[in-house]
Enzyme design. Sequence first.
Site, PDB file in Angstrom:
ATOM      1  N   GLU A   1      12.791  19.905  80.510  1.00  0.00           N
ATOM      2  CA  GLU A   1      12.573  18.809  79.564  1.00  0.00           C
ATOM      3  C   GLU A   1      12.996  19.150  78.136  1.00  0.00           C
ATOM      4  O   GLU A   1      12.294  18.865  77.171  1.00  0.00           O
ATOM      5  CB  GLU A   1      11.108  18.359  79.623  1.00  0.00           C
TER       6      GLU A   1
ATOM      7  N   ASP B   1       2.170  26.263  76.321  1.00  0.00           N
ATOM      8  CA  ASP B   1       2.925  25.020  76.203  1.00  0.00           C
ATOM      9  C   ASP B   1       2.790  24.521  74.769  1.00  0.00           C
ATOM     10  O   ASP B   1       2.240  25.228  73.907  1.00  0.00           O
ATOM     11  CB  ASP B   1       2.439  23.976  77.214  1.00  0.00           C
TER      12      ASP B   1
ATOM     13  N   HIS C   1       8.809  22.676  75.119  1.00  0.00           N
ATOM     14  CA  HIS C   1       7.399  22.924  75.429  1.00  0.00           C
ATOM     15  C   HIS C   1       6.817  24.061  74.586  1.00  0.00           C
ATOM     16  O   HIS C   1       6.084  24.917  75.079  1.00  0.00           O
ATOM     17  CB  HIS C   1       7.213  23.201  76.923  1.00  0.00           C
TER      18      HIS C   1
END
Length: 606
Positions: A375, A256, A310
């Site tokens: 996201e 991440d 990410h």
Amino acid sequence: MVHVMMRFSLLLCLLLAQWVASQQSDSAPVWGYRCINSRCQKVALDSGDGTERAKAVSLPVCRLYCDGVFGTVWPRPTGDFRLGNDLIRVNPSAIDFQWNKRYEALNKYWDDSVDRFREQLLKKRDGETIKSGGKRMIVNVDVGGDSLVLNHETDESYKLSISAPDGGDVHVKIEAGNYFGVRHGLETLAQLLVFDDIRNELQVVSDVEIQDAPVYSHRGLALDTSRNYVSISSIKKTIDALAMVKMNVFHWHITDSQSFPLVIKSQPILHTYGAYSRKQIYTAADVQDIVQYALARGIRVIPELDAPAHVGEGWEKTNLTTCFNYQPWSKYCVEPPCGQLDPTKDKMYDVLEDIYREMNAMFTHSDVFHMGGDEVSLSCWNSSVEVQQWMKAKGWGLEEADFLKLWDHFQTNALQRLDKSLKDNRPIVMWTSRLTEEPFVDRYLNKDRYIIQIWTTGDDPKIATLLQKGYKLIMSNYDALYLDCGFAGWVNGGNNWCSPYIGWQKVYNNDFKSMGGKYSSQILGAEAALWTEQADHHSLDGRFWPRVSALAERLWSDPREGWESADSRMLVHRERLVENGIAAESLQPQWCLQNEGECPIVQGNA
């Protein structure tokens, strides 16, 4: 003389205290249990004639045959189930396995399962000495083939029978079409063997018939090992616990924006600069070891490389990202540090191809690849002058639809690089996002290739939309399956974003059939998820267990009754987890375990 007498008195007191302590620790149990009106009731064993001591059994033994239809088996079986009332004493040193050796590819996995089974039996006695003697147990295993393919089409069913003809040897038969089915049968057998601490005996139900198979083919747990590093031993311990409840997926969110702990030999800059330390990494050998360890326990490891968002640490040194660690971070991402891949740079896809190639060599036995996709921040891409100029050169604007077109450009090219090393057309999993919504999902994500993993709420209308369009889904609705909810906020005051804490009851009642309606056959299953901003290997057990066990029964058995029907078995199952070294959270006072049905209001104790 006075001093001598004082020393003698002190010594005498010390010896007396040691004798009292030894008598207390070695004393026989004073409480036992009897099955009365289908409940295990506590009885004193101090009757003068010894009647109660002769009739009563220990709590685990009583619960095994007295506790409703399913005994203490977790998850409860789905097919025919017969559990007799008679128990028979087993000699733990005389358990013989008859395994057909003709399937050589399976032998090492079966040997691992048998070793694990024997270890589970040792843990049942809790340090007590098992009385010598007892019946011999012969376990005959009939496996139909040597396949080690574990995917959404794998038949994990099994049959288990136990009998003791004429009071002789205990005969167990486990039948299944493949290794994974017989492994599940052995797991159930381990639950049917219990230690009676009144008689210091290992006992088993002498008359059992079980036919069992899971309702859902995808039964998993997603673990993030990048926000905080999780040790290899803790990952293996988690896999052991997953095997106890017949889960079959370990979804590894391995990188991440905060760290890149995976060693990619062809791109060493990623872990060199991206790992928290040179010790907090996962090598190819580490990953392959975990994959094999999991397979022996009936679990496939699904890798995730989350992109294009990410990403950050490690990647930042490649100059292939946008908005890395921009401030204020809340403008460009959901948590610090921000970072996204730059889809306009061709070199970025070369690096991705190297990562994909090495990951696919590590994560053997996985039937899918998870490409993340959650996201993505359009404002992050829009903060880059280079990205803006590239888009304008294409004749695009800078509106949402244009950035979704840029996202599709990334996804298309990344998938082409992934497919080079996959050499098959395996399914790709992606998290729900703007890309999985109308009007973009039909345009950019082929429903025959992509599986969508739902992280929004269980009543999100987008679930029905995706199902109606023909997409297959994996459920991880955060309102019931995010196990990091309910703790303190770490980027603000108060509680974290998905509070409150989710109890096992809500996990258990999270009914996927009701979410899917007439399209529920397109729901492959579910995963509980733990994002580790506030967890690491020191707190892993408590975050997972026994809540993951509740999900395991939902996915294996899909019970139509609510959690109330499982409450009593859950308390026993939690003790079994602890017995096997899993630091599962306590659910009720131990008094409730010892006084069955007295605590939950739903049982009529309002």
